[in-house]
Structure formats: structure tokens, C-alpha cells
Design an enzyme around this catalytic site. Structure first.
Site, PDB file in Angstrom:
ATOM      1  CE1 TYR A  10       0.723  -0.996   7.604  1.00 32.48           C
ATOM      2  CE2 TYR A  10       1.761   0.089   5.735  1.00 32.48           C
ATOM      3  CZ  TYR A  10       0.715  -0.624   6.274  1.00 32.48           C
ATOM      4  OH  TYR A  10      -0.359  -0.974   5.482  1.00 32.48           O
ATOM      5  N   GLY A  19       7.465  -4.520   9.107  1.00 35.57           N
ATOM      6  CA  GLY A  19       6.513  -5.462   9.688  1.00 35.57           C
ATOM      7  C   GLY A  19       5.749  -6.214   8.619  1.00 35.57           C
ATOM      8  CB  VAL A  42      -8.101  10.544  -0.046  1.00 29.76           C
ATOM      9  CG1 VAL A  42      -9.583  10.743  -0.369  1.00 29.76           C
ATOM     10  CG2 VAL A  42      -7.344  10.148  -1.310  1.00 29.76           C
ATOM     11  CD  GLN A  77       4.592  14.847  -2.888  1.00 24.82           C
ATOM     12  OE1 GLN A  77       4.996  15.731  -3.627  1.00 24.82           O
ATOM     13  NE2 GLN A  77       4.271  15.055  -1.622  1.00 24.82           N
ATOM     14  CB  THR A  78       2.932  10.284  -8.742  1.00 27.77           C
ATOM     15  OG1 THR A  78       3.888   9.215  -8.634  1.00 27.77           O
ATOM     16  CG2 THR A  78       3.448  11.369  -9.661  1.00 27.77           C
ATOM     17  CG  ASP A  87       5.818  10.968   1.735  1.00 25.55           C
ATOM     18  OD1 ASP A  87       5.013  10.229   2.323  1.00 25.55           O
ATOM     19  OD2 ASP A  87       5.499  11.710   0.781  1.00 25.55           O
ATOM     20  NE  ARG A 130       4.756   3.117  -3.283  1.00 23.67           N
ATOM     21  CZ  ARG A 130       4.806   3.222  -1.956  1.00 23.67           C
ATOM     22  NH1 ARG A 130       3.714   3.161  -1.250  1.00 23.67           N
ATOM     23  NH2 ARG A 130       5.951   3.392  -1.348  1.00 23.67           N
TER      24      ARG A 130
END
Length: 324
Positions: free
Chosen positions: A150, A153, A193, A214-215, A278, A282
Site C-alpha cells: 500500500y 504503491g 475507529v 501512539q497518536t 505501525d 501521524r
């Protein structure tokens, strides 16, 4: 480009998906004709059911890895599985969708001499070492990891868009999408979510990977679509890439606690090992979106979560029957 009709005919690839269906709804409300092309790998007919009686809507079951021969005035390329669960299911096809799909929509735009929009992603930044992430940051991406199909790509698709622009003069618009949520999210997409909401509604443990520190920055889908429309409407001097996302940053633990509270769930929060590659942080730098699009997100997380929770509550009878 057609000159005989003021109403635009717009192609949306991946239009039966979560974001694509909201974009189509907005374009139809604006009075345009919309052609939705989707192979329904992750998109669903349920997302576009409400449009079928609209004479300005048309659905074509099509895989963008094959050329598409249509006559349109604008193209939005949203075709690609966007959640790790789906894009890791068939990583080769995921890469082909990003790369061959980009080549095919760019070839179509070149022939038609029309604007083409690429839905890129914040994943091009990988696990960033610059925070927040501006468009000038080149990223920190593992090219051979489980997320690479992903991430790389989409990076290659951006390269193709700018090469077609520079070599062939194709009018391009590239948006880098940060975490987006809202009604019509796929219930099995594995995103944080939808995962948290479904776990809370089922009274199951809320699964947090890592320690929850982690954010992420969560943008409601209506805000994102507004950014799409504004970017597409810019002049030829604006190509992007432009970050589109909500700069308000939350930890994953904060999101889990908020979902539990808003659903009134008795679910407990449990912690699991963090998946490979991961991202730890972000958050978009949206300086360019403010400057060129006069765009900032306006929908607060609490409001957006209420809408999203209501949507998943409406799906619960169907989801229960599927697992019975």
C-alpha cells in the site's frame, strides 16, 4: 473535454467505498452526472443504494487495473483497498491497483484532456521522523514490510501522476489523506475507529495495540470531501500534493476511552503487541491546504463519532445475523 453541456460528467473510481460514496453524494448534490466505477472488493452496493434512482448516477462494475473507455470531464481516482486487513489480503493486487490503476486513469485523462485527482495517503510518510508531516517530507518507509504494497504503491502512483503532468501536460491534483472516519466505513476494515466502535457495541474488549500512546489525527469524512472539491476546483498552478486531514492529535488510548464513554459500553481496554511498521505518530501539517484551498476541518471528533456510532448501531442487526 465536452463543450456542449454545462453539467459535468465525473468519473469516481472506487466510488462504492466509504469515502467514494460520500464524494458521489456531494457531487450529485452539486448537480453533476456521476459515473461510479468499482469492482466491489471492499466497496459495497449498500453504500450507493440511495443513488440508483437518481437519473444523474450510473454504476459500472470495473477493476481499474484494466483500461476504462468512457467520456467524462473530470476523474477522481479513489480505487484501492485502504485498510491493512484488506490491502494485506492480496498485496500483489493492491500494488497493481495503485500502479496499473494510476496508469489507466492517467491515460484516460491524457486522451480526454481533463483533470484527474489522485487520492494518495499519509502512508507515503511511513513511520515518520518529522512531526507533524509537511508535504516536503519524503517519508520513512519500509519497502519490503507487510504494509509496503500500500505505502509503496501509493508512492509510485504519485510518481506516475507527476511524470504524466510533466511529460504529457496532464492536469493533476494529488491529495494525501490522513485518518478519516464516518458513516459507511466497512465494518471489517480493521481500522481503529470502526474496530473500537464495534467492540464497544458488542461489549467485547477494546483492543489497543502497543501501550496506546501512539497518536492519530481523525478527520470526519464530510470535511475531507470538502477538501477534495476545493482542490479539484483550483487552477492549473496547484497540483499538490496537499495534505488533507485534521491536525487535532489524539492518542489511541484517548480514542478508546472516548468510544467507551459515548457508547455507554462496559467493555474493558486490553493491550496487544504493536504490529510491524505501525506509525507511532501521524499528524498533518495543513499549511498548504489553508493557503491554497482556504480549507480547515470544522467537525469536532465528538460530533463525528456520534454520527459514526449511530451508523454502526443501525448495522448491528445485520452484523449479528451474519455471524449467527
Amino acid at each position: 473535454m465536452r463543450l456542449y453541456d454545462s453539467r459535468k460528467r465525473i468519473l469516481v473510481t472506487g466510488g462504492a467505498g466509504f469515502i467514494g460514496s460520500h464524494l458521489i453524494e456531494r457531487l450529485l448534490d452539486m448537480g453533476h452526472d456521476v459515473l461510479c466505477a468499482d469492482n466491489l472488493f471492499t466497496g459495497t452496493k449498500r453504500n450507493i443504494d440511495a443513488f440508483h434512482n437518481n437519473p444523474h448516477f450510473e454504476f459500472l462494475r470495473h477493476d481499474v487495473t484494466f483500461p476504462l473507455y468512457v467520456e467524462v470531464d473530470e476523474i477522481y481516482n479513489l480505487a484501492c483497498p485502504a485498510s491493512p486487513v484488506h490491502y494485506q489480503h492480496d498485496p500483489v493486487q493492491t500494488t497493481k491497483t495503485s500502479v496499473h490503476g494510476a496508469i489507466n486513469v492517467l491515460g484516460l485523462a491524457k486522451r480526454l484532456k481533463c483533470k484527474v485527482f489522485q487520492a494518495s495517503t499519509s502512508e507515503v510518510y511511513g513511520d515518520p521522523v518529522v512531526h507533524p508531516q509537511p508535504e516536503t517530507y519524503w517519508g520513512h518507509v519500509n519497502p519490503i514490510g507487510p504494509r509496503s504494497c500500500y505505502d509503496e504503491g501509493k508512492r509510485c502512483a504519485e510518481t506516475l501522476f507527476f511524470d504524466y503532468h510533466q511529460q504529457h501536460g496532464v492536469a493533476i491534483k494529488v491529495a494525501r489523506i490522513f485518518n478519516t472516519y464516518g458513516p459507511r466505513m466497512h465494518p471489517a476494515d480493521g481500522r481503529v475507529v470502526s474496530n473500537f466502535i464495534l467492540q464497544a457495541l458488542n461489549g467485547a474488549p477494546i483492543t489497543v495495540f502497543g501501550d496506546g500512546s501512539q497518536t492519530r489525527s481523525f478527520c470526519y469524512v464530510d470535511d475531507l470531501v470538502e477538501g477534495f472539491i476545493r482542490l479539484m476546483d483550483t487552477g492549473p498552478e496547484i497540483t499538490g500534493p496537499i495534505n488533507l486531514g485534521n491536525p487535532n492529535e489524539f492518542t489511541i488510548r484517548q480514542l478508546a476511552e472516548k468510544v467507551v464513554e459515548m457508547t455507554g459500553s462496559k467493555s474493558e481496554i486490553v493491550y496487544r503487541d504493536l504490529p510491524q511498521d505501525d506509525p507511532k505518530q501521524r499528524q498533518p501539517d495543513i499549511t498548504l491546504a489553508r493557503k491554497h484551498l482556504d480549507w480547515v476541518p470544522t467537525i469536532e471528533l465528538d460530533h463525528g463519532l456520534r454520527q459514526t456510532i449511530s451508523y454502526f448501531e443501525s448495522l448491528m442487526p445485520e452484523l449479528v445475523s451474519e455471524t449467527a
